[in-house]
Write an enzyme that holds these catalytic residues in place. Structure first.
Site, short mmCIF file in Angstrom:
data_model
loop_
_atom_site.label_atom_id
_atom_site.label_comp_id
_atom_site.label_asym_id
_atom_site.label_seq_id
_atom_site.Cartn_x
_atom_site.Cartn_y
_atom_site.Cartn_z
N GLN A 102 0.79 -1.26 -0.14
CA GLN A 102 0.08 -0.09 0.00
C GLN A 102 0.77 1.32 -0.06
O GLN A 102 0.58 2.28 0.54
CB GLN A 102 -0.85 0.05 1.23
CG GLN A 102 -2.07 -1.16 1.06
CD GLN A 102 -2.98 -0.89 0.09
OE1 GLN A 102 -3.10 0.16 -0.60
NE2 GLN A 102 -3.90 -1.60 -0.17
N SER A 103 2.26 1.24 -0.71
CA SER A 103 3.06 2.12 -0.78
C SER A 103 2.35 3.63 -1.36
O SER A 103 1.93 3.51 -2.43
CB SER A 103 4.15 1.93 -1.41
OG SER A 103 4.96 2.91 -1.84
#
Ligand code: PLP
Length: 345
Positions: A102-103
């Site tokens: 989920q960068s």
């Protein structure tokens, strides 16, 4: 809403130091940038949050980089503007970078690749989601090719081997390190300090979330170059204070090489303050304090933080305010570094 705050003085300097700073400032201003979003971002005055935090609360402001109008915004947009200008000038056709599943950085890179017509390969640690959410969903929407690594430690080597494969296929890849936290990425961030000055604010303290170090390095160097004595407090999202402050210092020193200033002119002689007390159980995991901070800011200001970077940083600021650690009359600028899509993970 913005109103100017109480100020601290500009740093007094010798003629020699002024000349060195002028050289570095000129290099900084002339660094090529790909303009992904218009600047400056707004600075809000947090009147209701301040009242809720009681009489020990300093004047509170927020720099709204969450509102950068590109690819859902956030601090990575500033860093990518300088990193990508260099990559495009070198003839890159494929961007390769890494992060968690989920960068925010991966999502911003995917958006930038789409906008510039470049292929994007993301090396993320985590398990492929059957129905991608938040940043993973946006990575897909922006057309990135996502490869999965089984651990954080594996990512760098995997990026190198992907780059090798791309070269063998006749392409010109550019590997962007984690968070675009390189000297040139941090230099893109340093220019944000100019926006604060132009807005008439000279904060005594800046508080922000820190993880791969580029934002903090940029803020330290920006304050030094623009003559501010502002104390920069990075609240860690994952690493220990010792490890992360060493990373920040290395990036600042790299900026001195890049911009041609002395180490002192870039702030490499200043303390690097990284507070790692708000990480909780670890990277990406909300804490009781981050949930409280998220709710307080939402309910008093109508502003949305993200649960694992900016809310932890705000928890760190709130704890300091409750401990009465700011002298009377000080002003604090909270740098909102974005990431709100993380709420929908
Ligand atoms: C929303 C958000 N805030 C802060 C940070 C930390 O910035 P940096 O990696 O430059 O230290 C990140 C980086 O991952 C982020 O996504």
């Amino acid at each position: 809403m913005f109103s100017s705050a109480s100020t601290n003085g500009l740093v007094t300097t010798s003629k020699y130091r002024l000349a060195v700073v002028a050289t570095a400032l000129a290099s900084l201003s002339s660094l090529p940038r790909v303009i992904l979003a218009p600047h400056p971002t707004p600075i809000d005055t947090l009147t209701r949050l301040r009242a809720a935090l009681g009489p020990a609360c300093p004047s509170l402001y927020m720099k709204r980089d969450d509102l950068l109008s590109f690819g859902m915004g956030g601090n990575k947009v500033r860093k990518l503007q300088t990193v990508l200008a260099e990559a495009v000038a070198a003839g890159t056709d494929t961007l390769i970078t890494c992060g968690g599943l989920q960068s925010n950085h991966c999502r911003a890179t995917a958006a930038a690749g789409a906008a510039l017509g470049l292929r994007v390969i993301l090396v993320v640690n985590g398990v492929r989601q059957e129905r991608p959410t938040s940043n993973a969903l946006l990575d897909q929407l922006f057309g990135a090719d996502v490869r999965y690594a089984s651990s954080r430690e594996e990512r760098a080597a995997m990026m190198d081997s992907v780059a090798e494969e791309e070269r063998a296929a006749g392409r010109r890849p550019c590997v962007i390190p984690l968070g675009a936290s390189t000297p040139i990425g941090a230099a893109g961030f340093a220019l944000g300090i100019q926006e604060v000055l132009v807005a008439g604010l000279r904060p005594d303290v800046i508080v922000h979330s820190t993880s791969s170090g580029g934002t903090q390095a940029g803020l330290i160097a920006g304050c030094a170059l623009f003559g501010l004595k502002t104390r920069i407090i990075g609240i860690s999202a994952d690493e220990s204070s010792t490890a992360l402050s060493a990373v920040v210092r290395d990036i600042v020193e790299g900026m001195a090489g890049l911009l041609g200033g002395s180490h002192a002119s870039l702030g490499a002689d200043r303390d690097v303050v990284v507070d790692d007390r708000f990480v909780g159980e670890g990277y990406g995991i909300p804490t009781k304090g981050s949930r409280e901070a998220l709710t307080l800011v939402a309910r008093h200001e109508g502003i949305v933080l993200d649960p694992v970077y900016t809310a932890k940083a705000m928890a760190g600021l709130i704890e300091r305010i409750r401990r009465d650690s700011f002298p009377v009359g000080e002003s604090v600028l909270f740098w909102h570094t974005g990431g709100q899509v993380g709420l929908f993970a």
